[in-house]
Design an enzyme around this catalytic site. Structure first.
Site, PDB file in Angstrom:
ATOM      1  N   SER A  68      -2.479 -28.617  -9.370  1.00  0.00           N
ATOM      2  CA  SER A  68      -1.806 -27.312  -9.384  1.00  0.00           C
ATOM      3  C   SER A  68      -2.546 -26.206  -8.650  1.00  0.00           C
ATOM      4  CB  SER A  68      -1.576 -26.860 -10.827  1.00  0.00           C
ATOM      5  OG  SER A  68      -0.487 -27.547 -11.338  1.00  0.00           O
ATOM      6  N   LYS A  71      -0.778 -24.762  -5.822  1.00  0.00           N
ATOM      7  CA  LYS A  71       0.297 -23.770  -6.002  1.00  0.00           C
ATOM      8  C   LYS A  71      -0.111 -22.376  -5.496  1.00  0.00           C
ATOM      9  CE  LYS A  71       1.931 -26.299 -10.072  1.00  0.00           C
ATOM     10  NZ  LYS A  71       1.991 -26.314 -11.554  1.00  0.00           N
ATOM     11  N   TYR A 195       6.589 -31.348  -3.410  1.00  0.00           N
ATOM     12  CA  TYR A 195       5.750 -30.861  -4.512  1.00  0.00           C
ATOM     13  C   TYR A 195       4.691 -31.900  -4.902  1.00  0.00           C
ATOM     14  CZ  TYR A 195       4.497 -29.618  -9.303  1.00  0.00           C
ATOM     15  OH  TYR A 195       3.798 -29.337 -10.450  1.00  0.00           O
ATOM     16  N   TYR A 247      -1.878 -21.418 -17.409  1.00  0.00           N
ATOM     17  CA  TYR A 247      -0.765 -21.708 -18.327  1.00  0.00           C
ATOM     18  C   TYR A 247      -0.934 -20.942 -19.636  1.00  0.00           C
ATOM     19  CZ  TYR A 247      -0.653 -25.395 -14.898  1.00  0.00           C
ATOM     20  OH  TYR A 247      -0.662 -26.068 -13.727  1.00  0.00           O
ATOM     21  N   VAL A 265      -4.600 -30.186 -13.113  1.00  0.00           N
ATOM     22  CA  VAL A 265      -4.885 -31.266 -14.059  1.00  0.00           C
ATOM     23  C   VAL A 265      -5.829 -32.329 -13.495  1.00  0.00           C
ATOM     24  CG1 VAL A 265      -2.842 -31.023 -15.527  1.00  0.00           C
ATOM     25  CG2 VAL A 265      -2.749 -32.512 -13.511  1.00  0.00           C
TER      26      VAL A 265
HETATM   27  N1  GLU Z   1       1.243 -32.304 -10.334  1.00  0.00           N
HETATM   28  C1  GLU Z   1       1.061 -31.887 -11.700  1.00  0.00           C
HETATM   29  C2  GLU Z   1       2.395 -31.846 -12.405  1.00  0.00           C
HETATM   30  O1  GLU Z   1       3.369 -31.505 -11.801  1.00  0.00           O
HETATM   31  C3  GLU Z   1       0.441 -30.543 -11.675  1.00  0.00           C
HETATM   32  C4  GLU Z   1       0.092 -30.023 -13.043  1.00  0.00           C
HETATM   33  C5  GLU Z   1      -1.222 -29.278 -13.054  1.00  0.00           C
HETATM   34  O2  GLU Z   1      -2.099 -29.522 -12.247  1.00  0.00           O
HETATM   35  O3  GLU Z   1      -1.387 -28.429 -13.929  1.00  0.00           O
HETATM   36  O4  GLU Z   1       2.483 -32.156 -13.558  1.00  0.00           O
END
Ligand code: GLU
Length: 312
Positions: A68, A71, A195, A247, A265
């Site tokens: 993530s 992002k 994505y 988050y 993650v």
């Molecule tokens: N590719 C992971 C997902 O979509 C990213 C989540 C993350 O890194 O927090 O679940």
């Protein structure tokens, strides 16, 4: 009298040594099979200061799945492409919900709370994809990373992308739900394909800290002086990282670390000490919010010892 600058080499080496000894390491992300087997005993930290000096400790040059953290870069690109129109289809408020939660989407008519939860990031990816082939969009994302990290060796990891696609049931649910509200313009499979691939990008702490410099230095590469984005946009992306970058653990991260940061993650965190440093940490074991357990603790130590918290 101002206090002397912190001895970053020493601080980074000491934090890496301390983290190596800890036994509370958290667990690697289980729901992406390719990440589940990553050795949680690894730890890396890289801090790049205003002069461009790299201070590194532990496994700072081992590539890991940035997940993530990508992002932040897709948000930067999407704002460059569509500007403030992006905010019509994604909000700017912390969600207080887990990264892959679907609950708010129904109440808020398919508009995700912010660009860093999965739903929001999928909407941002969809904005980048419109009018392009998936390969072109992925090429653009990689080119941007090569430019900001000054490193053309950065790659996606096909095995991680395929692994996530096979088990990405929640992300398919989120994307289909948004599509039903007309929030996604492109076919769900294509938006998710892009994505999953940008989440699969592998970078080391050094490469990630290099890439994050434009956020730490008002939108510019501090060494070349080249502008990447405006200072105002960098400030705003940092604000979103502070409020939404971890988050439903964002409040805790702000409370303990006091720096804008974005976790993934894969166990990485990109953090920004505005005007002072771009920082990347990696420890693959996660806490209950899906954020790097030792990564957060290491940043807490770093912020304390340098006095870099943005809250003074
Ligand atoms: N590719 C992971 C997902 O979509 C990213 C989540 C993350 O890194 O927090 O679940």
């Amino acid at each position: 009298m101002s206090s002397p600058p912190p001895d970053l080499d020493l601080i980074v080496r000491e934090i890496a040594a301390e983290m190596r000894l800890r036994t509370d390491r958290g667990e690697a992300a289980k729901y992406i099979p390719e990440l589940a087997g990553v050795d949680v005993n690894q730890f890396g930290l890289a801090v790049i200061d205003r002069e461009g000096v790299v201070h590194k400790g532990g496994d700072a040059d081992v590539p890991f799945s940035i997940q993530s953290i990508s992002k932040v870069f897709t948000l930067t690109l999407a704002l460059g492409l569509v500007g403030d129109r992006l905010w019509k289809r994604v909000g700017r408020e912390p969600s207080g919900d887990p990264f892959n939660s679907i609950v708010q989407l129904e109440h808020e008519r398919g508009i995700p709370r912010n660009p860093f939860i999965n739903a929001g990031a999928i909407a941002v990816t969809d904005a980048l994809l419109s009018g392009h082939q998936p390969k072109e969009t992925l090429g653009e994302i990689l080119r941007f990373l090569h430019f900001v990290a000054e490193d053309p060796s950065i790659r996606m990891d096909e095995a991680v992308a395929a692994s996530e696609k096979r088990t990405g049931f929640r992300n398919f649910a989120l994307a289909n739900y948004m599509k039903s509200f007309g929030v996604l313009e492109n076919p769900v499979e294509l938006a998710l394909g892009v994505y999953f691939h940008h989440c699969s990008i592998a970078m080391s702490c050094i490469q990630l800290a290099m890439a994050g410099r434009y956020l730490a230095y008002g939108g510019r590469n501090p060494t070349t002086g080249l502008s990447v984005i405006s200072a105002e946009r960098a400030r705003r992306i940092n604000a979103l990282m502070l409020t939404c970058g971890h988050y439903d653990g964002s409040g805790e991260f702000a409370y303990r670390v006091g720096l804008p940061g974005k976790s993934g993650v894969g166990g990485g965190i990109l953090a920004v000490a505005p005007g002072r440093a771009s920082i990347a940490v990696w420890a693959p074991g996660l806490d209950r919010w899906g954020n790097s357990h030792l990564g957060r603790i290491a940043l807490e130590h770093l912020a304390k010892r340098t006095g870099w918290s943005i809250f003074g």
